[in-house]
Every structure is written in C-alpha cells, then in structure tokens.
Motif scaffolding. Structure first.
Motif, PDB file in Angstrom:
ATOM      1  N   LEU A 238      37.923 100.484  40.841  1.00 26.79           N
ATOM      2  CA  LEU A 238      37.514  99.995  39.526  1.00 26.79           C
ATOM      3  C   LEU A 238      38.335 100.675  38.425  1.00 26.79           C
ATOM      4  N   GLN A 239      38.517 101.992  38.576  1.00 21.36           N
ATOM      5  CA  GLN A 239      39.277 102.725  37.575  1.00 21.36           C
ATOM      6  C   GLN A 239      40.716 102.214  37.499  1.00 21.36           C
ATOM      7  N   TRP A 240      41.255 101.863  38.650  1.00 23.46           N
ATOM      8  CA  TRP A 240      42.634 101.350  38.676  1.00 23.46           C
ATOM      9  C   TRP A 240      42.734 100.107  37.802  1.00 23.46           C
ATOM     10  N   PHE A 241      41.762  99.227  37.932  1.00 23.93           N
ATOM     11  CA  PHE A 241      41.786  98.003  37.120  1.00 23.93           C
ATOM     12  C   PHE A 241      41.486  98.316  35.646  1.00 23.93           C
ATOM     13  N   ILE A 242      40.508  99.213  35.417  1.00 26.02           N
ATOM     14  CA  ILE A 242      40.176  99.579  34.032  1.00 26.02           C
ATOM     15  C   ILE A 242      41.416 100.122  33.321  1.00 26.02           C
ATOM     16  N   ASP A 243      42.140 100.992  34.012  1.00 27.14           N
ATOM     17  CA  ASP A 243      43.327 101.600  33.408  1.00 27.14           C
ATOM     18  C   ASP A 243      44.353 100.562  32.967  1.00 27.14           C
ATOM     19  N   ARG A 244      44.397  99.449  33.650  1.00 24.69           N
ATOM     20  CA  ARG A 244      45.424  98.447  33.367  1.00 24.69           C
ATOM     21  C   ARG A 244      44.939  97.281  32.526  1.00 24.69           C
ATOM     22  N   ALA A 245      43.634  97.242  32.257  1.00 24.63           N
ATOM     23  CA  ALA A 245      43.072  96.083  31.561  1.00 24.63           C
ATOM     24  C   ALA A 245      43.379  96.132  30.068  1.00 24.63           C
ATOM     25  N   ASP A 246      43.715  94.976  29.508  1.00 23.77           N
ATOM     26  CA  ASP A 246      43.904  94.891  28.067  1.00 23.77           C
ATOM     27  C   ASP A 246      42.566  94.694  27.371  1.00 23.77           C
ATOM     28  N   LEU A 247      41.588  94.197  28.129  1.00 24.23           N
ATOM     29  CA  LEU A 247      40.239  94.024  27.587  1.00 24.23           C
ATOM     30  C   LEU A 247      39.260  94.076  28.762  1.00 24.23           C
ATOM     31  N   VAL A 248      38.137  94.734  28.548  1.00 18.55           N
ATOM     32  CA  VAL A 248      37.113  94.798  29.594  1.00 18.55           C
ATOM     33  C   VAL A 248      35.855  94.129  29.059  1.00 18.55           C
ATOM     34  N   VAL A 266      29.452 102.489  34.498  1.00 12.41           N
ATOM     35  CA  VAL A 266      30.618 101.776  33.982  1.00 12.41           C
ATOM     36  C   VAL A 266      31.089 102.395  32.667  1.00 12.41           C
ATOM     37  N   LEU A 267      30.125 102.664  31.786  1.00  9.61           N
ATOM     38  CA  LEU A 267      30.536 103.213  30.492  1.00  9.61           C
ATOM     39  C   LEU A 267      31.186 104.579  30.654  1.00  9.61           C
ATOM     40  N   ASP A 268      30.770 105.326  31.652  1.00  7.25           N
ATOM     41  CA  ASP A 268      31.412 106.611  31.892  1.00  7.25           C
ATOM     42  C   ASP A 268      32.882 106.418  32.252  1.00  7.25           C
ATOM     43  N   GLN A 269      33.133 105.411  33.070  1.00 10.73           N
ATOM     44  CA  GLN A 269      34.521 105.158  33.453  1.00 10.73           C
ATOM     45  C   GLN A 269      35.334 104.554  32.319  1.00 10.73           C
ATOM     46  N   LEU A 270      34.622 104.046  31.314  1.00  8.13           N
ATOM     47  CA  LEU A 270      35.325 103.394  30.207  1.00  8.13           C
ATOM     48  C   LEU A 270      35.504 104.323  29.004  1.00  8.13           C
ATOM     49  N   LYS A 271      35.067 105.561  29.146  1.00 11.42           N
ATOM     50  CA  LYS A 271      35.137 106.481  28.005  1.00 11.42           C
ATOM     51  C   LYS A 271      36.550 106.589  27.464  1.00 11.42           C
ATOM     52  N   GLY A 272      36.636 106.590  26.156  1.00 14.06           N
ATOM     53  CA  GLY A 272      37.949 106.665  25.533  1.00 14.06           C
ATOM     54  C   GLY A 272      38.573 105.288  25.349  1.00 14.06           C
ATOM     55  N   ARG A 273      37.959 104.261  25.971  1.00 12.01           N
ATOM     56  CA  ARG A 273      38.531 102.919  25.875  1.00 12.01           C
ATOM     57  C   ARG A 273      37.569 101.965  25.167  1.00 12.01           C
ATOM     58  N   GLU A 274      36.580 102.515  24.459  1.00 19.77           N
ATOM     59  CA  GLU A 274      35.527 101.689  23.861  1.00 19.77           C
ATOM     60  C   GLU A 274      36.081 100.536  23.039  1.00 19.77           C
ATOM     61  N   ALA A 275      37.209 100.780  22.366  1.00 21.18           N
ATOM     62  CA  ALA A 275      37.765  99.734  21.516  1.00 21.18           C
ATOM     63  C   ALA A 275      38.177  98.517  22.334  1.00 21.18           C
ATOM     64  N   GLN A 276      38.390  98.707  23.613  1.00 26.31           N
ATOM     65  CA  GLN A 276      38.814  97.591  24.456  1.00 26.31           C
ATOM     66  C   GLN A 276      37.686  97.073  25.339  1.00 26.31           C
ATOM     67  N   VAL A 277      36.451  97.405  24.965  1.00 28.63           N
ATOM     68  CA  VAL A 277      35.302  96.971  25.751  1.00 28.63           C
ATOM     69  C   VAL A 277      34.398  96.071  24.906  1.00 28.63           C
ATOM     70  N   ARG A 278      33.940  94.981  25.498  1.00 27.10           N
ATOM     71  CA  ARG A 278      32.927  94.143  24.852  1.00 27.10           C
ATOM     72  C   ARG A 278      31.796  93.960  25.853  1.00 27.10           C
ATOM     73  N   ILE A 279      30.566  94.032  25.352  1.00 33.12           N
ATOM     74  CA  ILE A 279      29.422  93.783  26.208  1.00 33.12           C
ATOM     75  C   ILE A 279      28.874  92.405  25.882  1.00 33.12           C
ATOM     76  N   LEU A 280      28.733  91.575  26.903  1.00 31.45           N
ATOM     77  CA  LEU A 280      28.295  90.202  26.670  1.00 31.45           C
ATOM     78  C   LEU A 280      26.891  90.016  27.210  1.00 31.45           C
ATOM     79  N   LEU A 281      26.001  89.562  26.355  1.00 28.37           N
ATOM     80  CA  LEU A 281      24.666  89.198  26.803  1.00 28.37           C
ATOM     81  C   LEU A 281      24.688  87.693  27.007  1.00 28.37           C
TER      82      LEU A 281
END
Ligand SMILES: Nc1nc2c(ncn2[C@@H]2O[C@H](COP(=O)(O)OP(=O)(O)O)[C@@H](O)[C@H]2O)c(=O)[nH]1
Ligand SMILES: [Mg+2]
Length: 508
Positions: A238-248, A266-281
């Motif tokens: 998962l981290q491998w993909f997170i590292d390369r994702a332009d948007l999560v 998931v949010l722990d693995q996304l730390k530092g990348r919050e600007a590239q994360v969107r949560i969809l309900l």
C-alpha cells in the motif's frame, strides 16, 4: 450493474426507472452456495445490465477532466516540456542524490527507490477504502463505462486482497500480475513476493481518460484482516502505491462508518501527504437529507482522534455514479461536491511533474537522514574507540544499545511524520548486521577533492536544484501558453478564467 450484485445496497431508493436489458436470451441460473467466488465469476460471464432510463449527464466530467479536443491539443504541446523537465530530474538524481545513496547503501534499508518508474510513469489516482463502498463504480463512471460490458466488475463481494491497476491500452485486455510486474512501471512489485503478484490484476482499456491517468484500486484493510492471514506485506505494498500516487481518494459509505481502525491505519500511512488526500462519503443519496449532517458528523467523530496532529483532510459527500439522484436528494450540493472533486483530480493529473519532483525531493531528504543516521552511529563509534579492545565488540554494543549512546535522542520528538519515515533502531540493527558500521566513511570522510562532498550535493539538490527545476518548468509552461495562444493555466495546469465551483468541502 452486473446481475445479482445489488445485495449490499439496502433497498435501492424508489428505483429510478430501470430498463431491464437481458444480455442474452438465457439468464443465468441460480447456483448453490458451494463457492461464492466461483459463482460470482461465472455469473459475470452472462451479466444482466440494468441501465437507468436517464443517467446523469457526463458533461461536467468531460469538461473538468479536459477530455475534449481543445484540451487534448493543448497537452500535445506541453507534454514535450514535461518530458524534458523529467529528464533533467533524472540527471539531478544521478549526480546529486544517487552518490550518497550508494555510499550509505540506502537500498538495503528501504523499499524506496528512484528509477524511471518513479520519474516517468503517468499520473496515478489511488482509490482506498473498505470493499463495496463504490470504488470500481466511481472509476467506471469517470471512464464512461458504466452499464457496458467493458466496465470493471462491481458488486458487494470483497476482492480478497486484490490490487487492481486500470491503465490505458490500445485494446481492451485483462492483465495478470505476472504480466504487470514485467512492465517497467511495476517491476519493483516483484519484491513483494509471488503471493502478492498473484493478487495483482489489471485492466488495459482504450478509454480517453486513461491516456491521462492510471487508477489503482486497493483492497480494504479490514478485508485483509478478515481473510485471516496476511498473505503478503499489505502495508508495504500500500505504501508503495501511496508514495507514487498523485491523488489518494479514500472512499467510505454510511454503512462503513465504524471502520475507524481502517481509517486510522490509512491516515497514518498518509501522514505528510494530507494535501493529496480526499475522503469521499459515497452513497450519500441513500441517506435521507436530514440525516446527512448526522452521518458526516459521525465520520468527523471517527476522524477526530486523528486530527490535530496534521492538516485536516477534505471530505466530499455525494453519489459518485451516473445513477440519477433520488428526487429528495440535495442534488445541488452533490453536484457541487462532485465538481470540486473533479477539479482536484484534474489538478492532480496536471501536477504530475510537480509531484515527481516532490517525490525525488522527499527521497533525497530520506537518503540524507539515513546518511546522517549512519554518521551519528559512526561518530559515536569513533568517540568510544579505545575503551573496549575489540572494534567489533564496540560496534556491536552501539548497534544493540543505541539508546544508551543517545543516538536516537530527539528522533521521538519528531511529530507529523509517518512511522514509515522514522528511523527505527530495529531496522538499523539488521542493517548493521549486514554491513559493518566501521566500514562506512563518515560524512566528512566521504568527501573527495575531485567530486566534493556528497552530503553537500544532496543538500543543494533539496534546497536549490529541485526547486529551481520546478520554477523553470512553470516558466516554460507559461511561455508555451503565451506563444501558442493557449488558455492561461495556473501552476497546476488547470485552466483559469472559469472559476472552480466553491469548495463545499467540510474542512474538519
Ligand atoms: N446507491 C448507491 N449505490 C452505489 C453507489 N456507488 C456504488 N454503489 C453500489 O455499491 C456496490 C459496490 O460498488 P463497487 O463499485 O463494486 O465497490 P468497491 O468494492 O468499492 O469497488 C455496487 O452494487 C454499486 O452499484 C452510490 O453512489 N449510490
Ligand atoms: Mg471494486
């Protein structure tokens, strides 16, 4: 929607007029429950496609994601600029980052690397979240493949740990893990082992959107836990993909709001990348409007323990499919949130070069931190040399008890850093079992008259070369836009002039 897959969605709302289109004269026969997965696969061979009588318009998708002719013409002119900048990035990596990386054998302590795949791969959007929240449906919706035989499978069954890559191909094709992992973009994934390769699938599809962006659909974490055992190093993959994702995009629906554990991990693995994360309900159309606030509130409640340590993520609620909204849904709100999401996706796609430079920069920072870590072990070693007879014994003592030598002092004070980024004494123990501490040069000792100091070079890349590369990229883009009379774009390559819709996001 393929036949018999609706089970997860409780009572589909006063079903928007559905045209029942049997795909073949004989509809699939009901089977016993011997093997659910088999049954699912076999049923799919002969799907019944239920097409809504009046799907929502795709105009918003086409225009915001730039799938029309003008947008395609413009990218033909800017693509060569991007390619040239990325080649320069590769050179900077080779001359300023790689030397320190090799000297301190960073490859032996981290899965992270920079290769052509990290630099030249197309944009990637990563979809996360529990199963059956609508990830595949959303990708089909964006591609315009809903209700067709080319669509990704959707339904209520868990994917049993499958990672699925959806990418452009000149003809439609299913790809297996062996095939994908032979591709230059995904070669590294072989390191996660055959068990993972068996769970890696892909779809090549001849769809305009995929010329701009690759989608990756990850399995839910809880789904993995339910499977009983971890068959492959899920978090590392998962981290491998997170590292390369332009948007999560992390997708939830109201039935999965208790997935706090999932979100937390998931949010722990996304730390530092919050600007590239969107949560969809998602599936907000299923929630009575008066409940919507409550449901968003409970999502907020689940997030709240995680807040305060980092920038709050942006949340969008909606129904991310072309199925018409229920008549009493807050359609305006959903449309606006969807537009905001589409703008974020367009920005992410256009920020590919920026993101590649950012990846290289983050990598450089990690390599530098590693080198400083080894250096501080070494400095400690040199300070204590002579007190114990054997240099081997001293090195071993330091490596086994780094805390009594205060090597990690201060490290634990670092906040807002994913644990994936913190130096870990255990990892260094293993590292120094393979490489003798005293065989490394100190940072000073690695300087040479001819080539200078690798540590200075990497610092210079971090603080000067890489930021300058980005400024040059922006200058070239502006120049190209002016000389070709292209629509002016902002730094993300998103057309300006048409104001994006207001962010109806709930900034938590
Ligand atoms: N009512 C409603 N159902 C949805 C929505 N999005 C997806 N679904 C349904 O949810 C089920 C699971 O969707 P799928 O895309 O397979 O989820 P995934 O496992 O996350 O990929 C399918 O039956 C979809 O039709 C939505 O916005 N509203
Ligand atoms: Mg799916």
């Amino acid at each position: 929607v393929a036949g018999g897959e609706e089970s997860d969605v409780p009572a589909l709302p006063a079903s928007p007029d559905v045209a029942h289109t049997p795909s073949s004269p004989s509809s699939p026969e009901p089977r016993d429950h011997q093997d659910e997965e088999d049954q699912y696969e076999e049923d799919y061979e002969d799907p019944i496609i239920l097409v809504p009588a009046s799907p929502r318009s795709r105009d918003q998708i086409e225009s915001i994601l730039g799938l029309d002719e003008t947008a395609r013409g413009a990218s033909k002119r800017t693509d060569p600029i991007a390619d040239a900048i990325l080649k320069d990035l590769k050179n900077i990596y080779g001359s300023s980052i790689k030397p320190l990386e090799s000297t301190y054998k960073y490859q032996d302590i981290s899965n992270r690397q920079i290769s052509d795949a990290e630099i030249f791969s197309p944009s990637m959007v990563l979809m996360l979240g529990p199963y059956s929240t609508g990830k595949s449906t959303f990708i089909n919706y964006l591609m315009g493949l809903e209700y067709t035989r080319r669509a990704l499978r959707t339904g209520a069954s868990p994917s049993h740990g499958v990672f699925r890559i959806i990418q452009y191909g000149s003809e439609d094709q299913e790809l297996d893990g062996t095939r994908l992992s032979a591709d230059w973009r995904y070669q590294f994934l072989q390191k996660f082992g055959q068990n993972f390769i068996d769970q890696l699938r892909g779809n090549a599809l001849d769809v305009p959107l995929l010329k701009k962006v690759t989608f990756v659909e990850a399995p839910g974490i809880l789904e993995m836990r339910r499977a009983g055992e971890r068959l492959y190093p899920f978090n590392d993959v998962l981290q491998w993909f997170i590292d390369r994702a332009d948007l999560v995009l992390v997708m939830f629906d109201y039935t999965k709001l208790d997935a706090g554990y999932e979100l937390e991990a998931v949010l722990d693995q996304l730390k530092g990348r919050e600007a590239q994360v969107r949560i969809l309900l998602n599936k907000a159309d299923q929630i009575p409007p008066e409940e919507l606030i409550k449901v968003q509130g409970s999502l907020f409640w689940n997030l709240s323990p995680l807040l305060g340590i980092s920038a709050p993520p942006i949340v969008y609620a909606g129904s991310f499919t072309s199925r018409p909204y229920r008549s009493n849904s807050p359609a305006q709100l959903f449309m606006a949130q969807e537009a905001a999401l589409l703008h974020d996706i367009a920005k992410a796609i256009n920020a590919r070069v920026d993101n590649r430079v950012a990846i290289a920069r983050r990598h450089a920072v990690r390599v530098r931190n590693h080198a400083q870590m080894v250096d501080s072990y070494l400095t400690t070693y040199n300070k204590n040399k002579g007190f114990l007879t054997s240099k081997h014994k001293l090195a071993e003592d330091i490596v086994e008890n780094p805390h009594s030598y205060n090597i990690y002092e201060g490290v634990s004070l670092l906040s807002n850093v994913s644990r994936y980024d913190l130096p870990d004494p255990e990892i260094y123990r293993d590292f120094f079992r393979v490489h003798n501490l005293y065989d490394f040069p100190t940072l000073k000792g690695s300087c040479s008259y001819l080539h200078g100091c690798p540590i200075d070079k990497i610092e210079n890349a971090i603080s000067t070369e890489l930021p300058e590369l980005l400024s040059r990229y922006r200058r070239l883009l502006t120049k190209a836009a002016v000389s070709n009379n292209l629509p002016q774009t902002d730094i993300h390559g998103v057309r300006t002039g048409v104001p994006p819709p207001p962010h109806h996001s709930k900034s938590l």
